[in-house]
Design a protein around this motif. Structure first.
Motif, PDB file in Angstrom:
ATOM      1  N   ALA A  58       0.882  -1.171   0.000  1.00  0.00           N
ATOM      2  CA  ALA A  58       0.000   0.000   0.000  1.00  0.00           C
ATOM      3  C   ALA A  58       0.914   1.213   0.000  1.00  0.00           C
ATOM      4  CB  ALA A  58      -0.909  -0.001   1.227  1.00  0.00           C
ATOM      5  N   ALA A  59       1.073   1.818  -1.185  1.00  0.00           N
ATOM      6  CA  ALA A  59       2.017   2.916  -1.348  1.00  0.00           C
ATOM      7  C   ALA A  59       1.291   4.251  -1.266  1.00  0.00           C
ATOM      8  CB  ALA A  59       2.727   2.795  -2.695  1.00  0.00           C
ATOM      9  N   ALA A  60       1.779   5.131  -0.396  1.00  0.00           N
ATOM     10  CA  ALA A  60       1.167   6.445  -0.236  1.00  0.00           C
ATOM     11  C   ALA A  60       2.266   7.491  -0.103  1.00  0.00           C
ATOM     12  CB  ALA A  60       0.245   6.462   0.981  1.00  0.00           C
ATOM     13  N   GLY A  61       2.829   7.825  -1.242  1.00  0.00           N
ATOM     14  CA  GLY A  61       3.803   8.915  -1.285  1.00  0.00           C
ATOM     15  C   GLY A  61       3.139  10.086  -1.967  1.00  0.00           C
ATOM     16  N   THR A  62       3.855  10.704  -2.911  1.00  0.00           N
ATOM     17  CA  THR A  62       3.234  11.764  -3.711  1.00  0.00           C
ATOM     18  C   THR A  62       1.997  11.215  -4.407  1.00  0.00           C
ATOM     19  OG1 THR A  62       5.398  12.741  -4.044  1.00  0.00           O
ATOM     20  CG2 THR A  62       3.661  13.454  -5.522  1.00  0.00           C
ATOM     21  N   GLY A  63       2.108   9.999  -4.955  1.00  0.00           N
ATOM     22  CA  GLY A  63       0.964   9.304  -5.542  1.00  0.00           C
ATOM     23  C   GLY A  63       0.536   8.148  -4.654  1.00  0.00           C
ATOM     24  N   SER A  64      -0.418   7.352  -5.115  1.00  0.00           N
ATOM     25  CA  SER A  64      -0.845   6.192  -4.319  1.00  0.00           C
ATOM     26  C   SER A  64      -1.222   5.010  -5.205  1.00  0.00           C
ATOM     27  CB  SER A  64      -2.033   6.547  -3.412  1.00  0.00           C
ATOM     28  OG  SER A  64      -3.236   6.559  -4.157  1.00  0.00           O
ATOM     29  N   ILE A  65      -1.028   3.807  -4.672  1.00  0.00           N
ATOM     30  CA  ILE A  65      -1.438   2.582  -5.359  1.00  0.00           C
ATOM     31  C   ILE A  65      -1.498   1.462  -4.315  1.00  0.00           C
ATOM     32  CG2 ILE A  65       0.895   1.751  -5.911  1.00  0.00           C
ATOM     33  CD1 ILE A  65      -0.168   0.952  -8.707  1.00  0.00           C
TER      34      ILE A  65
ATOM     35  N   GLY B 151      -5.797   9.292  -1.200  1.00  0.00           N
ATOM     36  CA  GLY B 151      -5.001   8.891  -0.045  1.00  0.00           C
ATOM     37  C   GLY B 151      -3.533   9.262  -0.143  1.00  0.00           C
ATOM     38  N   SER B 152      -3.122   9.801  -1.278  1.00  0.00           N
ATOM     39  CA  SER B 152      -1.716  10.201  -1.450  1.00  0.00           C
ATOM     40  C   SER B 152      -1.462  11.534  -0.757  1.00  0.00           C
ATOM     41  CB  SER B 152      -1.409  10.359  -2.932  1.00  0.00           C
ATOM     42  OG  SER B 152      -2.120  11.475  -3.446  1.00  0.00           O
ATOM     43  N   ALA B 153      -0.168  11.856  -0.619  1.00  0.00           N
ATOM     44  CA  ALA B 153       0.192  13.151  -0.039  1.00  0.00           C
ATOM     45  C   ALA B 153      -0.405  14.286  -0.862  1.00  0.00           C
ATOM     46  CB  ALA B 153       1.715  13.280   0.029  1.00  0.00           C
ATOM     47  N   TYR B 154      -0.391  14.139  -2.193  1.00  0.00           N
ATOM     48  CA  TYR B 154      -0.936  15.193  -3.052  1.00  0.00           C
ATOM     49  C   TYR B 154      -2.419  15.424  -2.759  1.00  0.00           C
ATOM     50  CZ  TYR B 154      -2.427  17.708  -7.242  1.00  0.00           C
ATOM     51  OH  TYR B 154      -2.970  18.643  -8.094  1.00  0.00           O
ATOM     52  N   LYS B 155      -3.179  14.324  -2.683  1.00  0.00           N
ATOM     53  CA  LYS B 155      -4.621  14.477  -2.496  1.00  0.00           C
ATOM     54  C   LYS B 155      -4.961  14.955  -1.081  1.00  0.00           C
ATOM     55  CE  LYS B 155      -6.278  14.117  -6.495  1.00  0.00           C
ATOM     56  NZ  LYS B 155      -6.841  13.033  -7.290  1.00  0.00           N
TER      57      LYS B 155
ATOM     58  N   ALA C  26       3.896  18.220  -0.617  1.00  0.00           N
ATOM     59  CA  ALA C  26       4.614  18.485   0.638  1.00  0.00           C
ATOM     60  C   ALA C  26       3.711  19.125   1.690  1.00  0.00           C
ATOM     61  CB  ALA C  26       5.827  19.367   0.364  1.00  0.00           C
ATOM     62  N   LEU C  27       2.613  19.764   1.247  1.00  0.00           N
ATOM     63  CA  LEU C  27       1.687  20.397   2.193  1.00  0.00           C
ATOM     64  C   LEU C  27       0.872  19.371   2.993  1.00  0.00           C
ATOM     65  CD1 LEU C  27       0.273  23.281  -0.057  1.00  0.00           C
ATOM     66  CD2 LEU C  27       2.216  23.375   1.511  1.00  0.00           C
ATOM     67  N   ALA C  28       0.934  18.106   2.604  1.00  0.00           N
ATOM     68  CA  ALA C  28       0.202  17.063   3.345  1.00  0.00           C
ATOM     69  C   ALA C  28       0.642  17.028   4.802  1.00  0.00           C
ATOM     70  CB  ALA C  28       0.420  15.695   2.696  1.00  0.00           C
ATOM     71  N   GLU C  29       1.902  17.355   4.991  1.00  0.00           N
ATOM     72  CA  GLU C  29       2.473  17.405   6.335  1.00  0.00           C
ATOM     73  C   GLU C  29       1.677  18.349   7.261  1.00  0.00           C
ATOM     74  OE1 GLU C  29       6.700  18.927   7.882  1.00  0.00           O
ATOM     75  OE2 GLU C  29       6.702  18.191   5.817  1.00  0.00           O
TER      76      GLU C  29
END
Lengths: 319, 319
Positions: free
Chosen positions: B133-140, B164-168, B222-225
């Motif tokens: 379950a990858a959740a970086g800039t994108g997700s999959i 669920g990604s950092a971007y979203k 980066a604003l997900a933080e």
């Protein structure tokens, strides 16, 4: 006779109307895009100059000399004080143009600069008071009351806002297709309709279209038509997307009404943009839901174009 | 002794590990981005060449000559048959490189090309079976079962997917701020936290940052933080955003499990990406919800990096 110029400057075209003090449109001209933040100030000035020239070249044959006593420019993306200064400077430069067959020596107070939602509202209603619910490529709900107080909801652009717009409806449609493919969403006829409409052999090709062929907001927004069609044909998922858009606009509109029309006057609200023209009864649903909540609101389609609204706003400077 | 190369090529960096047949990493090298669809094939080949050189230059001092008998490249955005052909051609070209201190004469069957989710899963778990379950800039969410059958959910990129990604999460945070401003959303401490963090005097400046300063997906992500921090501090709106992300991942993961692990084996699931490292208990919430539904799933953080996973996949070619 006094004359004014009303200008509607957007991302795809610029329209100029030449209006006399009786609100009569003498002539009309068109030119290319004038959203200066995207294309630069020089290109924007050129489009505005061409649009004025196209409008006034016709008119000087009928009535001359034309003395312009005010101008209003309604421009997409205008909001900040810096923007207004940039556009005022641009108008001052245009007054020295040798291409334009008009006489003008406008002071700063004769130049009205505002965003495109205001001129769409004033033109659409033919009055300075009311609400516009715009749903084209982008979306915004904007109102102005009798005291001149304004309130906007949305208009934050395709990354941050634009709920209910053609762009967001299109994206929601493609997302529904991908979720059906992934198995996380309901089956939907949108899968076959998208494939047929775009002549795709598989869904990877859809993703390729959007990411790799440099499709922009406008190209993606055009896909809203497919979602609208699927909804009209009875697809549940597509209808949910349309209903979500309706619900967003009802919420946004009621926020504007509560805030600046709390005395509940009889009120005209104009709907502008391609999304309201669809076959999926989005306009009817929106109107029904809104009128139930606010019986004194009359929802209309535009009476005049935005450039006409800019003309009316310029005329205000004469009185 | 047989050696293989495992390569992890992404949008910001390329990592290469040189691995022997006992799964021992002999050396490791790094270079710039190698997502060829964005930067072009030549630039991608150069990054991959540099990464291999950085890894092998160290190793030849210890053990020589190094004969490479297989290679696996896990690359972001790889999926279509055309992509695989392009990358195979790129590897064939690299075999003629005079910069690399290695011997290799690989046939097409010794070259494994796959997408980055697979190597992240294999490296993260240290095994060819499981889920990532990858959740970086994108997700999959991506899984592979004992029969080698794979299933992916999401991974459709920042325009069409990446829930669920950092971007979203970042976008949802900014949207919540704008909705609070518009009056259509709940008040939230995100307004003040965003202003303080980005040193903004007003919210128009936030919109300007995102649209006019050319902020890309990475900068926005980066604003997900900030959203994560606000959630950790108890903000309701921020917690709702985090909970939505959790819910998305649970749904996506259960779809993968139902589809390819319907016999319900004991199963490892690795979470990768910055989003799982936050302070808002997103990882705990996800794990709790998933384990309740699937008690035999063990949620772990990565045991090894993705390039290690690529090495393991290359080793499979030896047996």
């Amino acid at each position: 006779m006094n004359y004014v110029l009303g200008i509607d400057g957007g991302g795809s075209k610029t329209v100029c109307v030449l209006m006399d003090e009786t609100r009569q449109v003498i002539s009309r001209g068109k030119a290319g895009a004038s959203n200066y933040q995207s294309i630069g100030v020089d290109a924007a000035r050129q489009s505005i100059e061409f649009a004025i020239m196209a409008a006034t070249d016709q008119a000087v044959n009928i009535t001359k000399p034309i003395k312009i006593t005010a101008i209003c420019l309604g421009l997409a993306g205008i909001g900040r004080a810096e923007d207004i200064e940039v556009v005022k400077g641009l108008v001052q430069q245009l007054q020295n143009s040798e291409l334009l067959p008009i006489k003008w020596a406008l002071s700063a107070s004769d130049i009205v600069i505002c965003h495109d939602a205001l001129i769409a509202m004033v033109g659409g209603i033919g009055n300075h008071v009311g609400i516009v619910a715009a749903a084209g490529t982008g979306s915004i709900v904007f109102g102005r009351n009798h005291q001149g107080v304004t309130k906007r909801v949305g208009g934050w652009g395709y990354i941050l806002g634009d709920e209910g717009s053609a762009y967001k409806i299109a994206i929601a449609g493609v997302q529904a297709v991908l979720k059906a493919y992934d198995g996380t969403g309901m089956p939907t006829s949108l899968v076959d309709i998208f494939k047929a409409y775009l002549e795709l052999s598989n869904l990877e090709a859809l993703v390729e279209l959007i990411y790799r062929r440099g499709w922009g907001v406008t190209e993606i927004a055009a896909l809203a038509e497919i979602v609208d069609l699927a909804a009209a044909l009875g697809d549940k998922v597509a209808n949910q997307i349309i209903d979500d858009a309706v619900q967003y606009f009802v919420k946004a509109t009621s926020t504007v009404i509560e805030q600046i029309f709390s005395d509940r006057p009889t009120l005209e609200l104009v709907t502008t943009g391609s999304v309201w023209q669809g076959k999926s009864k989005m306009h009817e649903k929106y109107t029904a839901s809104l009128v139930q909540q606010f019986p004194d609101v009359k929802v209309i389609f535009p009476k005049h174009e935005p450039a006409y609204g800019a003309g009316l706003l310029a005329l205000q400077k004469l009185s």
